[in-house]
Design an enzyme around this catalytic site. Sequence first.
Site, mmCIF file in Angstrom:
data_model
loop_
_atom_site.group_PDB
_atom_site.id
_atom_site.type_symbol
_atom_site.label_atom_id
_atom_site.label_comp_id
_atom_site.label_asym_id
_atom_site.label_seq_id
_atom_site.Cartn_x
_atom_site.Cartn_y
_atom_site.Cartn_z
ATOM 1 N N SER A 149 0.842 -1.198 0.000
ATOM 2 C CA SER A 149 0.000 0.000 0.000
ATOM 3 C C SER A 149 0.880 1.252 0.000
ATOM 4 C CB SER A 149 -0.963 -0.064 1.193
ATOM 5 O OG SER A 149 -2.011 0.853 1.014
ATOM 6 N N ASP A 225 -10.125 -5.589 -3.281
ATOM 7 C CA ASP A 225 -9.523 -4.574 -2.417
ATOM 8 C C ASP A 225 -10.359 -3.303 -2.498
ATOM 9 O OD1 ASP A 225 -7.911 -2.441 -1.459
ATOM 10 O OD2 ASP A 225 -6.070 -3.493 -2.025
ATOM 11 N N HIS A 258 -7.398 -6.091 0.921
ATOM 12 C CA HIS A 258 -6.210 -5.276 1.218
ATOM 13 C C HIS A 258 -5.461 -5.772 2.465
ATOM 14 C CE1 HIS A 258 -4.099 -1.547 0.218
ATOM 15 N NE2 HIS A 258 -4.104 -1.173 1.493
#
Lengths: 279, 279
Positions: A149, A225, A258
Amino acid sequence: MPVFEELSKSTSFGGRQLTLSHDSTSTGTRMKLSVYVPPAAERAPVPCVFWLSGLTCTEENFTVKAGAQRMASELGLIVVAPDTSPRGEGVANDDAYDLGQGAGFYVDATAAPWTPHFKMYSYVTEELPALIREAFPVRPGALGVMGHSMGGHGALTVAMRNPELFKSVSAFSPIVAPSQVPWGQKAFTAYLGEDQAAWKAHDACELVRERGFPTQILVDQGDADGFLEEQLQTWRLVDACKEAGQSAKIRMQPGYDHSYFFIATFIDDHLRHHARILG
Amino acid sequence: MPVFEELSKSTSFGGRQLTLSHDSTSTGTRMKLSVYVPPAAERAPVPCVFWLSGLTCTEENFTVKAGAQRMASELGLIVVAPDTSPRGEGVANDDAYDLGQGAGFYVDATAAPWTPHFKMYSYVTEELPALIREAFPVRPGALGVMGHSMGGHGALTVAMRNPELFKSVSAFSPIVAPSQVPWGQKAFTAYLGEDQAAWKAHDACELVRERGFPTQILVDQGDADGFLEEQLQTWRLVDACKEAGQSAKIRMQPGYDHSYFFIATFIDDHLRHHARILG
C-alpha cells in the site's frame, strides 16, 4: 550490534526474530524496526530485503501477520521491517490516519510542520541500509525492497530512484500514482508543498516512464480490495510499464482484499522473486 | 450459516477466513470465533480442527499470527478458533490477566461468581461442534483439537474426556498439570472450588493415567519458554505418558519461547498430525 538496542528476540524457523530500536540521525527520533535473521546468516553473508509497511502500521504488523519467516528461513534472506514514520511527543502529527505519525510516505518533508522529523526517504535509502550492513551479515550488493500500500509506493519509488542500492523490487497493493489519488495528494501537499513538480520524483508511474528499473517489477493486487478504484489504480502502473517497456509482472488476484491475509498468501512468491534476483 | 453473523471475510490461500459471532446458549453471551474454510471444502466435506487459545487471547491471535492457513489450505482442513471466555459488561471478571474474561480455562464453572457464564467446557465440546457441523461441510467423525498454553491444557483435557468427539489432539506449550501449578490452582479454585477432586477431571496428567487417548498425542514445547519451569512442567506429561503407556510425541524445541513465533514454526507439523489421523 552496538547501534541497536534489542527490545525482543524470539527463535523463529531456526532463525532469530528481533525487535530493535536506535536513535536515528535522519528523523532525529528513536526509531523501531524488526529484523529476521535466517539460520544461513550464521554461516555466511546472505541477501537482505526491506519491507515497507502501509498506513497506520508499525514495525510489528508485517512481522507477526505476514508469515514471511518460513520462506525467509528456507531461502536464507534477512528481512528488515522499519516503522512507517517518526513518532513521539515532539513530532508533528495529525488526527487523520493518513497523515503524520504512521504515515510517513517514504519522502523527506520540505514543508512545515513536517520538515524536522519526517525524513523517511533518507532513513530507508541511506541511514538504515548502512546500519543494517554494519550490524548483520548482508552480502554486498544483495539488497531488495518490497512493501504494501503506502509501503508499496515506497518500495517502487525508492528502488527506481536508487537502482545501485536496491537490486530487486516488489509490491502488494501499491499506491502506484500518488500524484493522482487522494491519499497521495493529501500527503504530498502536506510534506512536499503545492508544487506538483516535486511530487513526480516520488510517483511510481512517473518514475517508470522517466527511469524504469533494471530488473522485473513484481506486483500483486487483490481485485476485492476496497481501495483499488480510488487510491491504488493499478491499471496506471500497467499502462506506464507498457509504454516504457518496463519488465513487470502485475497480477490481479481474484477475491483478495487489502489485508495481511492477502499478503500472507503471496509473500512466498515475493521472497522467491527477491532471492532469485539477489542470487 | 443462519446461526452465525459474519463480522469479516477475507480470501486466504484460496479459501475463506471468516470472523463470526453468535448468541451462545452455553455461556449466555455473544461469542466470537474465527473459521478458516479451505478450497477443498467447497467440493466435499473435510476434516475440522479446533484451536483453543491461551490466556489473554481472543479468536484473533491465532488467526492473524500462526500462519496456519497455508497448510490448512493445502491439507484441506477447516480450522475453528473460538474466543477464550465469555465477555461483556454483565460477565464476572478479575483484574488479573489469568482469571475471568480471557481466561476461561475450558471448564464449566461451579463456583460464584463465575457459574452463570463461564461454561467454556460445554461450549467447546457440545455447542460449538454442533454449530460448526451445521454451518460448514465437516466430514462426520473427523474432528480434532489443538491449542496453546491454557488452550493446550484445554485441547488435551477436552480430547481425553471426549474421544468419541475428538479423534486427534495436539498442543503447544500446554499447562499439563493445572492442579500442580499456580495458573491452574488459581483458576480451578475460582471456577471449581476448593475440592481438588473436581480438579482432576480437568488435569491432563491425571487424565492420561486414568483414561489416555486412542491416538498419538503430539506436543511441542520450547526450552526457552519463560513459563516452562513454574507453569508448564512438561516433564510431568512425559512421565504420565510413560507410566500409562500412552502413545505420545513430546518434543522439546531448543531456543523457542512461548510466543506465536514458536507456534508458527511448528504449526505445519501439527496440522499434518491432525490430517493424518482424521484421514
